[in-house]
Design a protein around this motif. Structure first.
Motif, PDB file in Angstrom:
ATOM      1  N   VAL A 155      -8.044   9.934   3.307  1.00 53.97           N
ATOM      2  CA  VAL A 155      -8.630   9.265   4.938  1.00 53.97           C
ATOM      3  C   VAL A 155      -8.382   7.642   4.562  1.00 53.97           C
ATOM      4  O   VAL A 155      -8.352   6.708   5.612  1.00 53.97           O
ATOM      5  CB  VAL A 155     -10.129   9.953   4.539  1.00 53.97           C
ATOM      6  CG1 VAL A 155     -10.799   8.506   5.120  1.00 53.97           C
ATOM      7  CG2 VAL A 155     -10.615  11.222   4.762  1.00 53.97           C
ATOM      8  N   CYS A 156      -8.149   7.433   3.083  1.00 52.62           N
ATOM      9  CA  CYS A 156      -8.701   5.640   2.889  1.00 52.62           C
ATOM     10  C   CYS A 156      -6.884   5.546   3.617  1.00 52.62           C
ATOM     11  O   CYS A 156      -6.732   3.824   3.483  1.00 52.62           O
ATOM     12  CB  CYS A 156      -8.894   5.482   1.937  1.00 52.62           C
ATOM     13  SG  CYS A 156     -10.951   5.393   1.497  1.00 52.62           S
ATOM     14  N   THR A 157      -6.082   6.174   3.997  1.00 52.16           N
ATOM     15  CA  THR A 157      -4.711   6.087   3.996  1.00 52.16           C
ATOM     16  C   THR A 157      -4.332   6.194   5.777  1.00 52.16           C
ATOM     17  O   THR A 157      -3.234   5.565   6.592  1.00 52.16           O
ATOM     18  CB  THR A 157      -3.608   6.812   3.642  1.00 52.16           C
ATOM     19  OG1 THR A 157      -4.158   6.633   1.645  1.00 52.16           O
ATOM     20  CG2 THR A 157      -2.453   6.448   4.342  1.00 52.16           C
ATOM     21  N   GLU A 167      -7.687  -1.866   2.067  1.00 58.34           N
ATOM     22  CA  GLU A 167      -7.070  -2.725   2.410  1.00 58.34           C
ATOM     23  C   GLU A 167      -5.759  -2.686   1.313  1.00 58.34           C
ATOM     24  O   GLU A 167      -4.212  -4.121   1.566  1.00 58.34           O
ATOM     25  CB  GLU A 167      -7.904  -3.927   1.693  1.00 58.34           C
ATOM     26  CG  GLU A 167      -9.064  -4.065   2.919  1.00 58.34           C
ATOM     27  CD  GLU A 167     -10.046  -5.869   2.634  1.00 58.34           C
ATOM     28  OE1 GLU A 167     -10.247  -6.562   2.867  1.00 58.34           O
ATOM     29  OE2 GLU A 167     -10.646  -5.288   1.052  1.00 58.34           O
ATOM     30  N   VAL A 168      -5.511  -2.941   0.168  1.00 57.82           N
ATOM     31  CA  VAL A 168      -4.126  -2.310  -0.628  1.00 57.82           C
ATOM     32  C   VAL A 168      -3.457  -1.868  -0.075  1.00 57.82           C
ATOM     33  O   VAL A 168      -2.672  -2.447   0.009  1.00 57.82           O
ATOM     34  CB  VAL A 168      -4.437  -1.931  -1.577  1.00 57.82           C
ATOM     35  CG1 VAL A 168      -3.885  -2.395  -2.799  1.00 57.82           C
ATOM     36  CG2 VAL A 168      -6.175  -3.013  -2.779  1.00 57.82           C
ATOM     37  N   VAL A 169      -3.875  -0.358   0.269  1.00 56.06           N
ATOM     38  CA  VAL A 169      -2.951   0.227   0.648  1.00 56.06           C
ATOM     39  C   VAL A 169      -1.934  -0.251   2.060  1.00 56.06           C
ATOM     40  O   VAL A 169      -1.031  -0.180   2.294  1.00 56.06           O
ATOM     41  CB  VAL A 169      -3.019   1.322   0.961  1.00 56.06           C
ATOM     42  CG1 VAL A 169      -2.614   2.602   1.866  1.00 56.06           C
ATOM     43  CG2 VAL A 169      -4.157   2.694  -0.056  1.00 56.06           C
ATOM     44  N   LEU A 206       5.088   5.447  -0.083  1.00 53.12           N
ATOM     45  CA  LEU A 206       4.382   5.963  -1.650  1.00 53.12           C
ATOM     46  C   LEU A 206       2.986   5.545  -1.252  1.00 53.12           C
ATOM     47  O   LEU A 206       2.694   4.422  -1.690  1.00 53.12           O
ATOM     48  CB  LEU A 206       4.990   5.742  -2.460  1.00 53.12           C
ATOM     49  CG  LEU A 206       6.070   6.003  -2.664  1.00 53.12           C
ATOM     50  CD1 LEU A 206       6.833   5.335  -4.188  1.00 53.12           C
ATOM     51  CD2 LEU A 206       6.438   7.093  -2.976  1.00 53.12           C
ATOM     52  N   ALA A 207       2.337   6.202  -0.629  1.00 50.20           N
ATOM     53  CA  ALA A 207       0.368   5.188  -0.416  1.00 50.20           C
ATOM     54  C   ALA A 207      -0.148   5.822  -0.840  1.00 50.20           C
ATOM     55  O   ALA A 207      -1.579   6.220  -0.588  1.00 50.20           O
ATOM     56  CB  ALA A 207       0.076   5.844   1.327  1.00 50.20           C
ATOM     57  N   GLY A 208       0.201   4.923  -1.973  1.00 49.70           N
ATOM     58  CA  GLY A 208      -1.356   5.080  -3.159  1.00 49.70           C
ATOM     59  C   GLY A 208      -1.435   3.883  -3.498  1.00 49.70           C
ATOM     60  O   GLY A 208      -0.537   2.733  -3.137  1.00 49.70           O
ATOM     61  N   SER A 209      -2.627   2.448  -3.807  1.00 51.38           N
ATOM     62  CA  SER A 209      -3.517   1.918  -4.075  1.00 51.38           C
ATOM     63  C   SER A 209      -2.342   1.252  -6.028  1.00 51.38           C
ATOM     64  O   SER A 209      -2.476   0.143  -6.044  1.00 51.38           O
ATOM     65  CB  SER A 209      -4.702   1.268  -4.596  1.00 51.38           C
ATOM     66  OG  SER A 209      -4.943   1.974  -4.969  1.00 51.38           O
ATOM     67  N   GLY A 229       6.848   1.158  -2.304  1.00 53.56           N
ATOM     68  CA  GLY A 229       5.373   1.194  -3.207  1.00 53.56           C
ATOM     69  C   GLY A 229       5.366   0.361  -3.841  1.00 53.56           C
ATOM     70  O   GLY A 229       5.601  -0.829  -3.723  1.00 53.56           O
ATOM     71  N   PHE A 230       3.890   0.244  -4.215  1.00 52.68           N
ATOM     72  CA  PHE A 230       3.391  -0.869  -5.696  1.00 52.68           C
ATOM     73  C   PHE A 230       4.363  -0.366  -6.691  1.00 52.68           C
ATOM     74  O   PHE A 230       4.462   0.697  -7.422  1.00 52.68           O
ATOM     75  CB  PHE A 230       2.360  -0.641  -5.634  1.00 52.68           C
ATOM     76  CG  PHE A 230       1.643  -1.221  -4.864  1.00 52.68           C
ATOM     77  CD1 PHE A 230       1.244  -1.823  -4.602  1.00 52.68           C
ATOM     78  CD2 PHE A 230       0.639   0.359  -3.474  1.00 52.68           C
ATOM     79  CE1 PHE A 230       0.376  -2.716  -2.976  1.00 52.68           C
ATOM     80  CE2 PHE A 230      -0.218  -0.198  -2.867  1.00 52.68           C
ATOM     81  CZ  PHE A 230      -0.430  -1.563  -2.589  1.00 52.68           C
TER      82      PHE A 230
END
Length: 350
Positions: free
Chosen positions: A20-22, A148-150, A98-101, A121-122
């Motif tokens: 959801v946050c993505t 915000e991070v993603v 790579l959609a993660g924080s 990616g991070f």
């Protein structure tokens, strides 16, 4: 960017709230590249988050072994995953995001098997040298909201936009059918209570949900929809709260409360859409409520509110020094709910 229409694969393999946050990232990507192919790689547990999302061309779904269907073998799960990877390779993606924080090692392995031209990616090393060729450095000690991070992952593509709201799209037909089924309740004044949480520090006890329901129904003339993770609490793969839900329903006999059973995520989305407000612990249901623009009273335990509070939603966040949700009182929860009733300007309450 390549000369042909770019093709993106957004990889988000984890929990409901994470996906959801993505959705603001996906929307920002669509806004910048309206003609692009934007696909998502998700799992069976969170896939319904993207149902009817106009920003996504295709959703590729795989099953984790622990989420496999009854009768499905572990070998069958991995065979289906191999077939999925073959389909992804045929897409010839230009970019896998790579959609993660944090650094996503498992997602990276999956993305590389899809053979995209570039991986975004991070990384947590300033001088990183590895398969993430469009790396974004992030201090692992930094605490910033997940949304915000993603969103920073779009910077290598030249997208610096601030993230917008969360985006989830209920099935209108399912919502209308559920509203008809609940005609005996005050359907214009429903409060959702989601009683489940994975970790002990985020669980509010049944007796407090019972007391809260009595107050909501008697003081505020609300109807209540009760949501929970279905199943027995000793289920080895999917522990549930069937027993807790029944205790609450029994303790609220005669009140306008309905146990809204949700075997599937899309059913939970339908139920939350019917509510004007939701009371829940930090978790997937909280992020769904925010995405559906509901007022939220949320309980926080040990997780960081700065990282996970409801995004772009009116909310009151309750947290005790003990970091135990069970220590939050019923009357202070009612006061939080009432403060949302008094606020009509659409601002966040923090």
């Amino acid at each position: 960017m390549t000369e042909r229409t770019p093709r993106f694969l957004v990889v988000r393999r984890d929990n409901i709230g994470d996906l959801v946050c993505t959705t603001p990232l996906i929307h920002a990507l669509r806004s910048r590249y309206p003609g692009a192919q934007i696909d998502a790689l998700v799992n069976t547990y969170n896939a319904a988050v993207l149902d009817r999302n106009p920003d996504v061309n295709a959703v590729h779904v795989y099953s984790k072994a622990k989420h496999r269907d009854a009768g499905q073998s572990v070998l069958g799960v991995y065979w289906e995953r191999l077939k999925l990877l073959a389909r992804l390779r045929r897409q010839r993606y230009d970019y896998a995001i790579l959609a993660g924080s944090t650094f996503q090692s498992h997602a990276l392995r999956t993305a590389r098997l899809a053979r995209p031209a570039h991986v975004i990616g991070f990384v947590h090393e300033r001088n990183y040298s590895g398969p993430i060729d469009m790396a974004v450095w992030k201090d692992p000690k930094e605490i910033v909201h997940e949304v915000e991070v993603v969103q920073r992952l779009l910077r290598p593509l030249g997208i610096e936009d601030a993230p917008g709201p969360l985006r989830v799209f209920p099935d209108p037909a399912a919502v209308a059918a559920a509203r008809t089924r609940l005609a005996s309740l005050p359907v214009d004044n429903l409060v959702g209570l989601h009683i489940s949480a994975r970790s002990l520090d985020r669980r509010w006890p049944a007796e407090k949900f019972i007391a809260l329901t009595h107050i909501l129904c008697e003081r505020y003339r609300c109807g209540v929809l009760l949501f929970w993770s279905p199943g027995p609490e000793d289920h080895p793969q999917h522990p549930g709260d069937d027993r807790k839900a029944q205790v609450i329903l029994d303790g609220c006999a005669g009140l306008p409360i309905h146990g809204f059973h949700t075997d599937r995520l899309d059913e939970l989305i339908t139920g939350i859409e019917l509510c004007r407000a939701v009371v829940c612990s930090d978790g997937g249901a909280m992020h769904l409520a925010a995405a559906l623009r509901k007022d939220v009273v949320c309980f926080f335990g040990r997780e960081y509110p700065e990282r996970w509070h409801p995004w772009h939603s009116r909310y009151v966040l309750l947290r005790k020094e003990s970091r135990e949700v069970g220590d939050i009182g019923v009357e202070e929860t009612c006061a939080a709910y009432e403060s949302l009733l008094d606020r009509g300007d659409g601002t966040d309450l923090r």
